[in-house]
Enzyme design. Sequence first.
Site, mmCIF file in Angstrom:
data_model
loop_
_atom_site.group_PDB
_atom_site.id
_atom_site.type_symbol
_atom_site.label_atom_id
_atom_site.label_comp_id
_atom_site.label_asym_id
_atom_site.label_seq_id
_atom_site.Cartn_x
_atom_site.Cartn_y
_atom_site.Cartn_z
ATOM 1 N N LYS A 49 0.838 -1.202 0.000
ATOM 2 C CA LYS A 49 0.000 0.000 0.000
ATOM 3 C C LYS A 49 0.872 1.251 0.000
ATOM 4 O O LYS A 49 0.609 2.217 -0.708
ATOM 5 C CB LYS A 49 -0.962 -0.030 1.206
ATOM 6 C CG LYS A 49 -2.070 -1.071 1.033
ATOM 7 C CD LYS A 49 -2.825 -1.415 2.313
ATOM 8 C CE LYS A 49 -3.782 -2.582 2.051
ATOM 9 N NZ LYS A 49 -4.476 -3.083 3.235
ATOM 10 N N GLN A 93 -4.835 -1.855 9.558
ATOM 11 C CA GLN A 93 -4.675 -3.156 8.901
ATOM 12 C C GLN A 93 -5.228 -4.289 9.771
ATOM 13 O O GLN A 93 -4.905 -4.394 10.954
ATOM 14 C CB GLN A 93 -3.176 -3.392 8.598
ATOM 15 C CG GLN A 93 -2.896 -4.650 7.805
ATOM 16 C CD GLN A 93 -3.489 -4.631 6.396
ATOM 17 O OE1 GLN A 93 -3.359 -3.666 5.655
ATOM 18 N NE2 GLN A 93 -4.166 -5.700 6.025
ATOM 19 N N ASP A 116 -11.126 2.518 4.058
ATOM 20 C CA ASP A 116 -11.236 1.055 3.936
ATOM 21 C C ASP A 116 -12.718 0.646 3.919
ATOM 22 O O ASP A 116 -13.045 -0.505 3.633
ATOM 23 C CB ASP A 116 -10.519 0.404 5.131
ATOM 24 C CG ASP A 116 -9.881 -0.920 4.769
ATOM 25 O OD1 ASP A 116 -9.750 -1.208 3.568
ATOM 26 O OD2 ASP A 116 -9.515 -1.666 5.688
#
Length: 291
Positions: A49, A93, A116
């Site tokens: 990322k 994450q 996200d």
Amino acid sequence: MELIDGNKIAADIVAELRGAVAALPGRKPCLALVRVGEDPASVSYVKKKEKTAAEIGIESRVILPPPAITQPELFALIDRLNADPAVDGILVQSPLPEPIDELAVFRHIAPAKDVDGLGTMNLGKIAQDDDSGFVCCTPAGIMELLARSGVRLAGKHVVVIGRSLLVGKPFALLAMQKKPEANATVTVCHSRTAGLAALARQADVLIAAIGRPEFVTADMVQPGAIVIDVGVNRVPDPARKTGYRLVGDVHFASVAPRAGKITPVPGGVGPMTVALLMQNTLKAYRQQHPA
Ligand code: NAP
């Protein structure tokens, strides 16, 4: 059989985003990437990322709190990022180590920065066919992959194997939205589904998001079906330097000759997830900095 090249399609999106970011006046979009602990897959996802953000011109801030961080401390960290005007998007994450409540953490991210798309507000907007939010990156990536491969979902029977919050459930909602690019008839299967193979065989478009290596075999696939393999499974392989190889949730060798189109693992859905995260970050920046 046609291979759907996720690397190529994601590279096209990255190039488009690079152009869009270069044209922005003032400071560039900024994405905060929070990783707790040393889960090897998380380490590699966050690196990827970071690298893709750099390619596009998006600033990334990798934040590595102590592995023993408590839930209140993690909330406080997210509060600071929520309030920081220099941060446009926040990604925590997954997976988070026990005993942290991952869902509570996702819900703690300000909806305007939840790139996200796993917080309540953004997931709810999918159910309401509302485009103003952030669609979680893997389902959004699959929709984009299908659209750019010339697969039209309208009127098709889509069978999704997996009902996770991250992939199966939001993808099912997206595919059945009342929109020209969706309008599919959707069946969702999970571990308690009876007659799963027979349902899978009815699919015009089969989405495998199970987390079980090579679960989908040729007998579960209708000839000519579009097969999207979301799975990323590490299976031991002493012949490799890494000691493992990546396989999907689809038994590629037997299913590919039967499929109309199919995604490989790696190089299918994975790169799309990262590309769509960057697209969401640019969207967050634009919403917070209207021209
Ligand atoms: P998950 O949260 O573990 O969910 C798996 C789903 O599969 C659950 O709904 C589960 O059913 C169902 N399932 C498990 N065993 C089954 C069986 N024997 N028969 C039928 N259904 C079964 O996993 P996830 O987060 O959705 O991820 C799925 C896979 O995609 C994993 O390999 C993951 O690594 C990969 N992934 C890839 C990307 C990417 O960018 N490429 C992104 C996210 C995830 P129940 O609900 O009944 O338990």
